[in-house]
Design an enzyme around this catalytic site. Sequence first.
Site, PDB file in Angstrom:
ATOM      1  N   ARG A   1      -5.646   0.777  -6.699  1.00 59.89           N
ATOM      2  CA  ARG A   1      -4.413   1.342  -6.119  1.00 59.89           C
ATOM      3  C   ARG A   1      -3.961   2.583  -6.868  1.00 59.89           C
ATOM      4  O   ARG A   1      -3.328   3.461  -6.305  1.00 59.89           O
ATOM      5  CB  ARG A   1      -3.272   0.303  -6.164  1.00 59.89           C
ATOM      6  CG  ARG A   1      -3.428  -0.829  -5.164  1.00 59.89           C
ATOM      7  CD  ARG A   1      -2.097  -1.570  -5.030  1.00 59.89           C
ATOM      8  NE  ARG A   1      -2.254  -2.884  -4.424  1.00 59.89           N
ATOM      9  CZ  ARG A   1      -2.273  -3.119  -3.115  1.00 59.89           C
ATOM     10  NH1 ARG A   1      -2.180  -2.124  -2.274  1.00 59.89           N
ATOM     11  NH2 ARG A   1      -2.391  -4.351  -2.661  1.00 59.89           N
TER      12      ARG A   1
ATOM     13  N   GLY B   1       0.775  -1.239   0.000  1.00 53.64           N
ATOM     14  CA  GLY B   1       0.000   0.000   0.000  1.00 53.64           C
ATOM     15  C   GLY B   1       0.807   1.290   0.000  1.00 53.64           C
ATOM     16  O   GLY B   1       0.377   2.296  -0.548  1.00 53.64           O
TER      17      GLY B   1
ATOM     18  N   PHE C   1     -13.689   2.090   4.891  1.00 61.06           N
ATOM     19  CA  PHE C   1     -12.701   1.433   4.043  1.00 61.06           C
ATOM     20  C   PHE C   1     -12.426   2.297   2.825  1.00 61.06           C
ATOM     21  O   PHE C   1     -13.333   2.637   2.075  1.00 61.06           O
ATOM     22  CB  PHE C   1     -13.157   0.038   3.620  1.00 61.06           C
ATOM     23  CG  PHE C   1     -12.005  -0.808   3.189  1.00 61.06           C
ATOM     24  CD1 PHE C   1     -11.195  -1.429   4.128  1.00 61.06           C
ATOM     25  CD2 PHE C   1     -11.689  -0.943   1.842  1.00 61.06           C
ATOM     26  CE1 PHE C   1     -10.092  -2.176   3.738  1.00 61.06           C
ATOM     27  CE2 PHE C   1     -10.589  -1.691   1.450  1.00 61.06           C
ATOM     28  CZ  PHE C   1      -9.793  -2.315   2.391  1.00 61.06           C
TER      29      PHE C   1
ATOM     30  N   GLU D   1       4.146   4.485   6.095  1.00 60.33           N
ATOM     31  CA  GLU D   1       2.932   3.654   6.042  1.00 60.33           C
ATOM     32  C   GLU D   1       1.838   4.356   5.236  1.00 60.33           C
ATOM     33  O   GLU D   1       1.751   5.580   5.234  1.00 60.33           O
ATOM     34  CB  GLU D   1       2.410   3.411   7.469  1.00 60.33           C
ATOM     35  CG  GLU D   1       2.634   2.014   7.978  1.00 60.33           C
ATOM     36  CD  GLU D   1       1.821   0.935   7.295  1.00 60.33           C
ATOM     37  OE1 GLU D   1       1.423   1.101   6.128  1.00 60.33           O
ATOM     38  OE2 GLU D   1       1.572  -0.097   7.931  1.00 60.33           O
ATOM     39  N   ASP D   2       1.024   3.573   4.584  1.00 64.20           N
ATOM     40  CA  ASP D   2      -0.113   4.135   3.856  1.00 64.20           C
ATOM     41  C   ASP D   2      -1.219   4.545   4.822  1.00 64.20           C
ATOM     42  O   ASP D   2      -1.683   5.682   4.812  1.00 64.20           O
ATOM     43  CB  ASP D   2      -0.646   3.135   2.818  1.00 64.20           C
ATOM     44  CG  ASP D   2      -0.899   1.743   3.396  1.00 64.20           C
ATOM     45  OD1 ASP D   2      -0.679   1.522   4.611  1.00 64.20           O
ATOM     46  OD2 ASP D   2      -1.323   0.859   2.633  1.00 64.20           O
TER      47      ASP D   2
ATOM     48  N   ASP E   1      -4.915   1.585  10.727  1.00 64.04           N
ATOM     49  CA  ASP E   1      -6.311   1.227  11.011  1.00 64.04           C
ATOM     50  C   ASP E   1      -6.373   0.658  12.425  1.00 64.04           C
ATOM     51  O   ASP E   1      -6.549   1.395  13.397  1.00 64.04           O
ATOM     52  CB  ASP E   1      -6.771   0.233   9.937  1.00 64.04           C
ATOM     53  CG  ASP E   1      -8.215  -0.164  10.103  1.00 64.04           C
ATOM     54  OD1 ASP E   1      -8.919   0.453  10.915  1.00 64.04           O
ATOM     55  OD2 ASP E   1      -8.661  -1.109   9.418  1.00 64.04           O
TER      56      ASP E   1
HETATM   57  P1  IMP Z   1      -3.715  -2.082  10.510  1.00 65.73           P
HETATM   58  O1  IMP Z   1      -5.118  -2.522  10.825  1.00 65.73           O
HETATM   59  O2  IMP Z   1      -3.400  -0.737  11.106  1.00 65.73           O
HETATM   60  O3  IMP Z   1      -2.722  -3.132  10.904  1.00 65.73           O
HETATM   61  O4  IMP Z   1      -3.668  -1.907   8.944  1.00 65.73           O
HETATM   62  C1  IMP Z   1      -2.922  -2.795   8.174  1.00 65.73           C
HETATM   63  C2  IMP Z   1      -2.905  -2.497   6.715  1.00 65.73           C
HETATM   64  O5  IMP Z   1      -4.194  -2.794   6.205  1.00 65.73           O
HETATM   65  C3  IMP Z   1      -2.638  -1.075   6.270  1.00 65.73           C
HETATM   66  O6  IMP Z   1      -1.272  -0.766   6.222  1.00 65.73           O
HETATM   67  C4  IMP Z   1      -3.241  -1.132   4.885  1.00 65.73           C
HETATM   68  O7  IMP Z   1      -2.332  -1.662   3.957  1.00 65.73           O
HETATM   69  C5  IMP Z   1      -4.446  -2.027   5.106  1.00 65.73           C
HETATM   70  N1  IMP Z   1      -5.643  -1.221   5.344  1.00 65.73           N
HETATM   71  C6  IMP Z   1      -6.164  -0.779   6.509  1.00 65.73           C
HETATM   72  N2  IMP Z   1      -7.276  -0.042   6.322  1.00 65.73           N
HETATM   73  C7  IMP Z   1      -7.448   0.001   4.974  1.00 65.73           C
HETATM   74  C8  IMP Z   1      -8.417   0.647   4.121  1.00 65.73           C
HETATM   75  O8  IMP Z   1      -9.341   1.355   4.541  1.00 65.73           O
HETATM   76  N3  IMP Z   1      -8.238   0.437   2.788  1.00 65.73           N
HETATM   77  C9  IMP Z   1      -7.248  -0.317   2.252  1.00 65.73           C
HETATM   78  N4  IMP Z   1      -6.329  -0.917   3.008  1.00 65.73           N
HETATM   79  C10 IMP Z   1      -6.422  -0.757   4.356  1.00 65.73           C
HETATM   80 MG    MG Z   2       0.114  -0.810   4.829  1.00 69.82          MG
END
Ligand code: IMP
Ligand code: MG
Length: 203
Positions: free
Chosen positions: A192, A71, A179, A126-127, A130
């Site tokens: 993407r 991402g 999302f 980081e992108d 979440d």
């Molecule tokens: P985490 O829940 O913070 O561990 O998020 C992990 C990864 O999930 C992020 O770095 C993104 O690559 C992906 N992700 C989380 N939320 C979204 C979203 O809303 N759209 C697309 N990818 C997401």
């Molecule tokens: Mg990510």
Amino acid sequence: MESSLELSEPRLCSNEGTISVTRRDSSTLPDGIERVLLTEDDIQARVRELGAELSAHYGCRKPLLVGVLTGAYVFMADLCRAMDIELDVEFMAVSSYGIATETSGVVRILKDLDTAIEGKEVLIVEDIIDSGLTLKYLLDVLRRRNPKDIRVVALLKKIRPDVPPLQVDYLGFEIPDEFVVGCGLDAGRRFRNLPYVAVVRTA
Ligand code: IMP
Ligand code: MG
């Protein structure tokens, strides 16, 4: 001599999911996209600010930017070009979601760094944050390798009161808990390459 670089007309494709005509026009969104949350201009302006802030912080100390695949590749490309200092770039790949839109809670390293980070100033790129599980895991893993310093820059962070505070030193935007896709973020391997951040249609 005539230039071979000509501006081409946007292509109209008839196959499912074509975005070439609509990518810069939020009034006609691609199939599956509900609304634009952040425009390309919003994002580019903020990335320029972050780049300036980071350049001022690191100066001539040559940070190592660690992009989290997949991402973060778009944000990484934009951010490093907004930084006018010497720097190094690496990528790590971790799995968390697979093709689902809910985190599984399990993080694994799929691709590790190619070089040692001991004594280096590391900037995790980081992108989106979440649940924060990916970042927490990465910080734990990389801290054990004795870098001189670790900082975190994320383009997006979801507003989630249920998630404990995490180290995010530089942040592009806080967004609602929805999302999103675009700017490197996908839904089921789509979207993407959208230059804006948009909410996907759920129903
Ligand atoms: P985490 O829940 O913070 O561990 O998020 C992990 C990864 O999930 C992020 O770095 C993104 O690559 C992906 N992700 C989380 N939320 C979204 C979203 O809303 N759209 C697309 N990818 C997401
Ligand atoms: Mg990510």
